[in-house]
Design a protein around this motif. Structure first.
Motif, PDB file in Angstrom:
ATOM      1  N   HIS A  38       0.805  -1.226   0.000  1.00  0.00           N
ATOM      2  CA  HIS A  38       0.000   0.000   0.000  1.00  0.00           C
ATOM      3  C   HIS A  38       0.837   1.275   0.000  1.00  0.00           C
ATOM      4  O   HIS A  38       0.392   2.319   0.468  1.00  0.00           O
ATOM      5  N   LYS A  84      -8.160  -2.462   8.101  1.00  0.00           N
ATOM      6  CA  LYS A  84      -8.363  -1.375   7.143  1.00  0.00           C
ATOM      7  C   LYS A  84      -8.087  -1.833   5.712  1.00  0.00           C
ATOM      8  O   LYS A  84      -8.748  -1.386   4.763  1.00  0.00           O
ATOM      9  N   THR A  85      -7.131  -2.723   5.542  1.00  0.00           N
ATOM     10  CA  THR A  85      -6.700  -3.111   4.199  1.00  0.00           C
ATOM     11  C   THR A  85      -7.321  -4.411   3.714  1.00  0.00           C
ATOM     12  O   THR A  85      -7.028  -4.854   2.605  1.00  0.00           O
ATOM     13  N   ILE A  88      -8.389  -5.197  -0.010  1.00  0.00           N
ATOM     14  CA  ILE A  88      -7.819  -4.172  -0.890  1.00  0.00           C
ATOM     15  C   ILE A  88      -6.504  -4.692  -1.451  1.00  0.00           C
ATOM     16  O   ILE A  88      -5.669  -5.223  -0.707  1.00  0.00           O
ATOM     17  N   SER A  90      -2.816  -5.068  -2.502  1.00  0.00           N
ATOM     18  CA  SER A  90      -1.656  -4.524  -1.790  1.00  0.00           C
ATOM     19  C   SER A  90      -0.951  -3.423  -2.563  1.00  0.00           C
ATOM     20  O   SER A  90      -0.138  -2.684  -2.001  1.00  0.00           O
ATOM     21  N   TRP A  93      -3.135   2.284  -2.782  1.00  0.00           N
ATOM     22  CA  TRP A  93      -2.887   3.145  -1.626  1.00  0.00           C
ATOM     23  C   TRP A  93      -4.139   3.210  -0.761  1.00  0.00           C
ATOM     24  O   TRP A  93      -5.267   3.102  -1.240  1.00  0.00           O
ATOM     25  N   ILE A  94      -3.958   3.373   0.537  1.00  0.00           N
ATOM     26  CA  ILE A  94      -5.091   3.530   1.461  1.00  0.00           C
ATOM     27  C   ILE A  94      -4.916   4.806   2.266  1.00  0.00           C
ATOM     28  O   ILE A  94      -3.805   5.309   2.436  1.00  0.00           O
TER      29      ILE A  94
END
Length: 267
Positions: A38, A84-85, A88, A90, A93-94
């Motif tokens: 991320h 949080k990820t 999503i 890898s 971006w978060i």
């Protein structure tokens, strides 16, 4: 993972790949270890951060902001980051977590405190700042804000102790107005807590009114900081010595090469 005498790795670390290509950087504390997932792609990374002296505990997760020379302590730990990820890719971006997603994040505690201060809810604001500093003792801007709140309610001696801790702490965790204000206030004090009488930062406070920010030909602060590192190390106060070592390096890396040479500094 089995634990030896090194850094304590958190549960779930097998989901991440340590960024072995990343070298030391002038503004990143030595307790910060980046990983590949991320990343924004502009040189900013997420990574583990172990507060100085807490290497045997599970780390926070922080994010670099290289344009501002900052490190944001955005997650309370790896589990909050993995939540949080989840789902999503890898490579995507978060954003840092919201207060609802991670209320124990030092950054979120600090953000909540600022909102509470704006609402004149001072008591809960102090509680949030104390929580932030408990999680990250070298959280410079939170220390400045908490010292300011202690001054407001008359807890002057505690504010003095926080000012020392703030000056020892690196600008990568906060710099600017509130930090400068507390430094100036501290530098002008005539009396302080008895337990600070032999503290090298307290003794050199008059020369620390202007914390180094780079660009000046002469700074009275650097000799005070160098002496304080030595004094703390000689006394066995190694957390203070090592934190200040990082802070000194953080400041000195913002100076010109010629200034560094005059000071005998090599990163």
């Amino acid at each position: 993972p089995a634990q030896g005498a090194g850094l304590r790795l958190p549960a779930g670390v097998e989901h991440l790949r340590i960024n072995k290509a990343a070298g030391l950087s002038g503004y990143l504390p030595l307790g910060f270890v980046t990983f590949e997932a991320h990343q924004l792609g502009n040189g900013d990374y997420f990574g583990f951060y172990w507060p100085v002296g807490r290497e045997n505990r599970e780390p926070l997760i922080a994010e670099t902001q290289h344009d501002g020379g900052r490190l944001e302590p955005g997650f309370s730990g790896l589990q909050a980051f993995l939540r949080k990820t989840e789902g999503i890719d890898s490579h995507d971006w978060i954003e840092l977590p919201t207060v609802e997603e991670d209320p124990d994040s030092p950054r979120n505690c600090f953000s909540m405190a600022r909102e509470l201060i704006a609402q004149k809810a001072f008591e809960p604001a102090v509680a949030q700042l104390e929580k932030a500093v408990a999680a990250l003792p070298e959280y410079t801007e939170a220390l400045a804000a908490l010292a300011g709140q202690y001054l407001r309610i008359g807890r002057t001696e505690e504010a003095c102790r926080l000012a020392v801790q703030m000056i020892i702490s690196p600008p990568s965790f906060g710099f600017g107005g509130p930090v400068d204000n507390i430094a100036r206030w501290f530098s002008r004090l005539d009396t302080g807590p008895v337990d600070l009488a032999e503290d090298p930062i307290w003794r050199g406070r008059a020369k620390l009114a202007s914390i180094p920010t780079g660009g000046t030909k002469v700074s009275e602060a650097y000799p005070v900081l160098r002496e304080a590192m030595d004094v703390y190390a000689e006394r066995g106060e190694l957390v203070k010595a090592l934190t200040l070592m990082q802070t000194y390096s953080d400041f000195m890396n913002s100076e010109t090469r010629s200034f560094q040479e005059r000071q005998g500094y090599d990163f």
